[in-house]
Design an enzyme around this catalytic site. Sequence first.
Site, PDB file in Angstrom:
ATOM      1  N   GLN A 194      23.260  -6.990  -5.756  1.00 55.15           N
ATOM      2  CA  GLN A 194      22.250  -7.136  -6.802  1.00 55.15           C
ATOM      3  C   GLN A 194      22.702  -8.088  -7.909  1.00 55.15           C
ATOM      4  O   GLN A 194      23.827  -8.561  -7.937  1.00 55.15           O
ATOM      5  CB  GLN A 194      21.941  -5.762  -7.393  1.00 55.15           C
ATOM      6  CG  GLN A 194      21.339  -4.797  -6.402  1.00 55.15           C
ATOM      7  CD  GLN A 194      19.945  -5.188  -5.987  1.00 55.15           C
ATOM      8  OE1 GLN A 194      18.981  -5.005  -6.726  1.00 55.15           O
ATOM      9  NE2 GLN A 194      19.816  -5.738  -4.795  1.00 55.15           N
ATOM     10  N   ARG A 229      13.836  -9.142 -11.560  1.00 55.72           N
ATOM     11  CA  ARG A 229      14.282 -10.499 -11.242  1.00 55.72           C
ATOM     12  C   ARG A 229      13.142 -11.358 -10.688  1.00 55.72           C
ATOM     13  O   ARG A 229      13.130 -12.579 -10.887  1.00 55.72           O
ATOM     14  CB  ARG A 229      15.461 -10.469 -10.269  1.00 55.72           C
ATOM     15  CG  ARG A 229      16.734  -9.920 -10.884  1.00 55.72           C
ATOM     16  CD  ARG A 229      17.949 -10.192 -10.008  1.00 55.72           C
ATOM     17  NE  ARG A 229      17.821  -9.626  -8.680  1.00 55.72           N
ATOM     18  CZ  ARG A 229      18.039  -8.344  -8.370  1.00 55.72           C
ATOM     19  NH1 ARG A 229      18.413  -7.489  -9.312  1.00 55.72           N
ATOM     20  NH2 ARG A 229      17.910  -7.917  -7.130  1.00 55.72           N
ATOM     21  N   GLN A 239      21.571  -0.987  -1.862  1.00 55.24           N
ATOM     22  CA  GLN A 239      22.330  -1.745  -2.840  1.00 55.24           C
ATOM     23  C   GLN A 239      22.711  -0.870  -4.028  1.00 55.24           C
ATOM     24  O   GLN A 239      22.148   0.192  -4.258  1.00 55.24           O
ATOM     25  CB  GLN A 239      21.504  -2.938  -3.328  1.00 55.24           C
ATOM     26  CG  GLN A 239      20.900  -3.782  -2.214  1.00 55.24           C
ATOM     27  CD  GLN A 239      19.499  -3.351  -1.830  1.00 55.24           C
ATOM     28  OE1 GLN A 239      19.128  -2.186  -1.951  1.00 55.24           O
ATOM     29  NE2 GLN A 239      18.716  -4.295  -1.353  1.00 55.24           N
ATOM     30  N   ASP A 258      -0.883  -5.485  -5.691  1.00 52.41           N
ATOM     31  CA  ASP A 258      -1.013  -4.295  -4.847  1.00 52.41           C
ATOM     32  C   ASP A 258       0.249  -4.039  -4.053  1.00 52.41           C
ATOM     33  O   ASP A 258       1.018  -4.948  -3.770  1.00 52.41           O
ATOM     34  CB  ASP A 258      -2.195  -4.442  -3.881  1.00 52.41           C
ATOM     35  CG  ASP A 258      -2.008  -5.588  -2.893  1.00 52.41           C
ATOM     36  OD1 ASP A 258      -1.255  -5.427  -1.917  1.00 52.41           O
ATOM     37  OD2 ASP A 258      -2.606  -6.658  -3.101  1.00 52.41           O
ATOM     38  N   HIS A 304      10.439   0.231  -2.883  1.00 55.32           N
ATOM     39  CA  HIS A 304      11.834   0.461  -2.492  1.00 55.32           C
ATOM     40  C   HIS A 304      11.917   1.856  -1.888  1.00 55.32           C
ATOM     41  O   HIS A 304      12.703   2.705  -2.315  1.00 55.32           O
ATOM     42  CB  HIS A 304      12.771   0.303  -3.696  1.00 55.32           C
ATOM     43  CG  HIS A 304      13.971  -0.547  -3.383  1.00 55.32           C
ATOM     44  ND1 HIS A 304      15.247  -0.244  -3.760  1.00 55.32           N
ATOM     45  CD2 HIS A 304      14.072  -1.717  -2.697  1.00 55.32           C
ATOM     46  CE1 HIS A 304      16.085  -1.182  -3.350  1.00 55.32           C
ATOM     47  NE2 HIS A 304      15.397  -2.084  -2.702  1.00 55.32           N
ATOM     48  N   ASN A 305      11.105   2.053  -0.861  1.00 52.98           N
ATOM     49  CA  ASN A 305      10.897   3.384  -0.308  1.00 52.98           C
ATOM     50  C   ASN A 305      12.054   3.870   0.562  1.00 52.98           C
ATOM     51  O   ASN A 305      12.584   4.975   0.346  1.00 52.98           O
ATOM     52  CB  ASN A 305       9.609   3.400   0.519  1.00 52.98           C
ATOM     53  CG  ASN A 305       8.394   3.005  -0.289  1.00 52.98           C
ATOM     54  OD1 ASN A 305       8.384   3.125  -1.511  1.00 52.98           O
ATOM     55  ND2 ASN A 305       7.362   2.517   0.378  1.00 52.98           N
ATOM     56  N   HIS A 337       9.769  -6.546   6.600  1.00 50.07           N
ATOM     57  CA  HIS A 337       9.910  -6.512   5.148  1.00 50.07           C
ATOM     58  C   HIS A 337       9.799  -7.903   4.534  1.00 50.07           C
ATOM     59  O   HIS A 337       9.243  -8.069   3.443  1.00 50.07           O
ATOM     60  CB  HIS A 337      11.266  -5.890   4.784  1.00 50.07           C
ATOM     61  CG  HIS A 337      11.458  -5.631   3.336  1.00 50.07           C
ATOM     62  ND1 HIS A 337      10.830  -4.601   2.665  1.00 50.07           N
ATOM     63  CD2 HIS A 337      12.218  -6.271   2.408  1.00 50.07           C
ATOM     64  CE1 HIS A 337      11.193  -4.618   1.399  1.00 50.07           C
ATOM     65  NE2 HIS A 337      12.037  -5.627   1.210  1.00 50.07           N
ATOM     66  N   SER A 343       4.496  -2.353   2.540  1.00 49.33           N
ATOM     67  CA  SER A 343       5.609  -1.527   2.989  1.00 49.33           C
ATOM     68  C   SER A 343       5.129  -0.668   4.152  1.00 49.33           C
ATOM     69  O   SER A 343       4.329   0.254   3.960  1.00 49.33           O
ATOM     70  CB  SER A 343       6.118  -0.642   1.845  1.00 49.33           C
ATOM     71  OG  SER A 343       7.113   0.254   2.321  1.00 49.33           O
TER      72      SER A 343
END
Length: 732
Positions: free
Chosen positions: A313, A116, A238, A492, A95-96, A49, A532
């Site tokens: 977060q 952010r 999170q 992308d 954010h899968n 990641h 991802s």
Amino acid sequence: MRTQGSGVDSRKLREVALSADEYGVIVEALERPPNDVELGMLGVLWSEHCSYKTSKLLLRRLPSTGSAVIQGPGENAGAVDIGEGWAAVFKIESHNHPSAIEPYQGAATGVGGILRDVIAMGARPIALLDSLRFGPLPGSRHHFDGVVAGIGGYGNCIGVPTVGGEVYFEDCYTQNPIVNAMCIGLVRADQLMRARAEGTGNRLLLVGADTGRDGIHGASFASVELDENSSERRPAVQVGNPFLEKCLLEACMDLSRTDAVVAIQDLGAAGLTSSVAECAARVPGAGARIDVAKVPRRERGMTPYQVMLSESQERMLIVVRRGREREVERIFETWDLTSAVIGEVTDDGHVTVVEGDDEVARLPVQLLTDGVPLRRLSGVPPRPGPALDLDSLPPPADLGASLLRLLASPNLCSRRPIFRRYDHMVGDSTVVPPGGDAAMLRVKSTRIGLAATTACNARYCHLDANLGVQLAVAEAARNIIATGAEPLAVTDCLNLANPDRAEVYGQLEETIAGLGQACRTLELPIVSGNVSLYNESAGTDGIYPTPVIGMIGRIEDYAHRLQAGFKNEGDFVLVIGSSHNDLGGSEYLKVEHGLVAGRPPALDLVRERAVGTLVLTAARAGHLRSAHDCSDGGLLVALAECCLLGGMGMRGPALTLEPPLRLDAAFFGESPSRFIVSAPSRAMPELQSLARRHHVEISLLGMAGGDVLELEGQVKASMMDMRQAWEGGLEH
């Protein structure tokens, strides 16, 4: 259990997603075994990641430069010049895995994180978009409702409009939903921030939320397949607080009024570890010293390991000029935000972590950020999809009935049930709302309009990864052009299954090759992005390759923008471009015949560019009243959408079929490089002249008006029937 020859517990390595070979590299580089804190820090930064260790070598082949590019890949987000001293900052991320386990918080914190990234560049976010994939309804209702609510809840609360996106439903996403979020921001080009830890002795200020235990090992969790134990990883998801992030946003905007700040860095995946190491890595020889005892916490008893790996977060790291800390702290106090000096920039090239007087970790910056061994895997060509025998397909018995079934398909129907939950007008900049080809926002104090879209037909990519991603780039460009804007640049998000399988790695290779080819030919630099991988659950074949293309474009005067709906009764309706027997991978084939088969539509990128240039030229000259990309669902669905979005029908003569064009392909084939446009009769001579000049076909379909869509003797559907089908597709 200890790993053979490694001297470390294999369970500990699995927890931080490191292999025994990687651990060996660490020991050799350090000339000693890492302690637990160091192992955790290396594990998160060496995770797929964060490190892109499987894809980095391939990504270097992508085009990332251009005359408008101010900042390409390597920063929190990319930036391009849009004129009059303004820069557009944008990026898309995934954010899968968190959304698969906890749909609402996974999607919400995905939005918070991408916001952010843009804020860290000194830009004010002005728009959000998304790209979503789920299993078929109603079985995926839990994921679908939770994700949509999470995106809307976070965006609405923070006051950034969600203006566009896409959603598809396929069996392969049942256990692995795809949740990609894109953010666009604006900043004066000369005020663009870079996250560089410059200036020995400058202070590191941690601001925003207090640090807790949430999100620990989140980056590692996103770098492995989901399995039957994945629900136990809920603590790695999170929890967001959009109201606090709104204060953080405004405080960061206030920082532009002072020169006391050197850099801003988001605390996202890998938390404090990544933010500090990445800032230092961008400056040769720079390092950092962190005292975790000074990190504000919301939970007692947190260890240095937990503080360094927490992904709580709404936190930012600010590099402040030495001696001016109090000036910056007062800005955050104004917004009722916690801030604390937790360390300083050094010149020793190491990240040193202490707790009071005790040193708990010391690692070379370069080992953390660039030390991971890149994986050179061997791919095999993906298996070809099922063949399609067109001659075996019976002709459609009733074109009107087929049209209504396609309009009711969850993959084609109205997205109003989704975007009505988003506040897409907050901020008063949205001039083209969601529901059409692309959204558009005005740049305040100028006449500039900024168009934005996301696009990907993953079914095409499943059948041919290289061609499929080229079609995605081409469709995104057409979406932008359909608003009258010129495509500028790309971000992308490459979502794929487990690359350890040779076929999936082959898909990744083909995807990146096709992406590069399309962007080079269309002269579209890729300025940011995300990969991802491991979107796969035990016992499944994983997701389709899903390379989502986010794209922005620019129009000099947003008053000249176009939308998809027909505007004036009596306008001529035309199709620009030509149709072919392109039924492979089409929605018609799936809905009417239950097949995902064949080769995706053929694409000539030079021709694609010619068609786009024609439409842009005609739009700038004021010859067009509306424009709509003709893609998913084919010509007849595109016509129906123009009618529904404009609130009026269209009548015309029967569509002429030149052999070997089939009836079903003429109406429902998904040939690229086509637009449906409407124009006043006086514009016809100039449009025909432009078509000849660009060697592009242009054909009259009929005239806008009335309350039916009719091509004489072939199809007739009332506005009422079409609207009823189109608006009910997501109400399963």
